[in-house]
Design a protein around this motif. Sequence first.
Motif, PDB file in Angstrom:
ATOM      1  N   GLY A 106      -6.120   1.635  -8.134  1.00  0.00           N
ATOM      2  CA  GLY A 106      -5.910   2.827  -7.375  1.00  0.00           C
ATOM      3  C   GLY A 106      -4.966   3.989  -7.910  1.00  0.00           C
ATOM      4  O   GLY A 106      -5.350   5.083  -8.089  1.00  0.00           O
ATOM      5  N   HIS A 155      -6.118  -4.089  -6.848  1.00  0.00           N
ATOM      6  CA  HIS A 155      -6.715  -3.132  -6.222  1.00  0.00           C
ATOM      7  C   HIS A 155      -5.842  -1.741  -6.208  1.00  0.00           C
ATOM      8  O   HIS A 155      -6.323  -0.574  -6.433  1.00  0.00           O
ATOM      9  CB  HIS A 155      -7.296  -3.274  -5.024  1.00  0.00           C
ATOM     10  N   GLU A 156      -4.305  -2.139  -6.030  1.00  0.00           N
ATOM     11  CA  GLU A 156      -3.651  -0.955  -5.799  1.00  0.00           C
ATOM     12  C   GLU A 156      -3.120  -0.328  -7.175  1.00  0.00           C
ATOM     13  O   GLU A 156      -3.187   0.899  -7.216  1.00  0.00           O
ATOM     14  CB  GLU A 156      -2.242  -1.875  -5.217  1.00  0.00           C
ATOM     15  N   VAL A 184      -5.916 -10.032  -6.053  1.00  0.00           N
ATOM     16  CA  VAL A 184      -7.151  -8.949  -6.072  1.00  0.00           C
ATOM     17  C   VAL A 184      -6.356  -7.761  -5.160  1.00  0.00           C
ATOM     18  O   VAL A 184      -6.577  -6.535  -5.593  1.00  0.00           O
ATOM     19  CB  VAL A 184      -8.349  -9.490  -5.388  1.00  0.00           C
ATOM     20  N   HIS A 210       0.682  -1.336  -0.052  1.00  0.00           N
ATOM     21  CA  HIS A 210       0.181   0.163   0.057  1.00  0.00           C
ATOM     22  C   HIS A 210       0.800   1.082  -0.051  1.00  0.00           C
ATOM     23  O   HIS A 210       0.383   2.155  -0.097  1.00  0.00           O
ATOM     24  CB  HIS A 210      -0.885   0.082   1.230  1.00  0.00           C
TER      25      HIS A 210
END
Length: 253
Positions: free
Chosen positions: A243, A239-240, A235, A188
């Motif tokens: 984003g 998602h990262e 997943v 993240h």
Amino acid sequence: MIYVFKFIANLILPPGCFIILVIVLGVLQYRREKKIAKLPLIIAALIYITSIPLTANFMIHSLEYKFSQPSKLNGDVIVMLGGGATLSSPDLSGAGNLSGSSANRLLTTARLHNKTNLPIIISGGSVYGEIGSEAEIAKRQLIDLGISEKDIIAEDKSRTTTENAIYTSKIMENHHFLKPILVTSAFHMDRSIINFTSANIKNVIPYPSDYFTNAKLTIGFKSFVPNASSFDTTVIALHEYLGMLQLWIKTII
């Protein structure tokens, strides 16, 4: 023998059983219509590719090792980003717990505080009604670990990484903090740095934690066996990337 049992279990449990089911459907269609059933095979291939450790580890490793943990901790505040929580699960000193990623970030934050004695900002609100306030739960648990309440600032309004950065920026400005040590999951960190830079926090010191992969990836038989955890990891990585693509699009519109 233990590896044989693990392999069989992965085929019985999702997503392995779904892959087998789709392949069986494709074979049955071929026997009935005497032509290759392309759609079931494509679906089976997609499920397989996205649920094997080889794919998952490769995708998330490229995110996790973009930043390394600094050898010098010369910041003036520790900023921990939330990553999920439960609202009413039992805990030693109340109700609500942090999820796995958040709990790992909390442990890193507590250890950094013990090493530096720096104040802590915990950023994370309640995204959905059934999810607890990440900042308040983390604050309670840090106090349980012996950290003074006066050293903890809870930012409990943010629901996204973008809001984490915006609200943290305001707190830093009010308290005259200039150089945050940013604690979040390694996967993240890249997106977090982009958001914090956009929120005019320029001197961020990344301190990644909560790793999924080893520093050096290896490939073996297990790398090709589908399992649910690898699908989840894929997943998370997607998602990262999604984003960061969204953030890039905002800069050019």
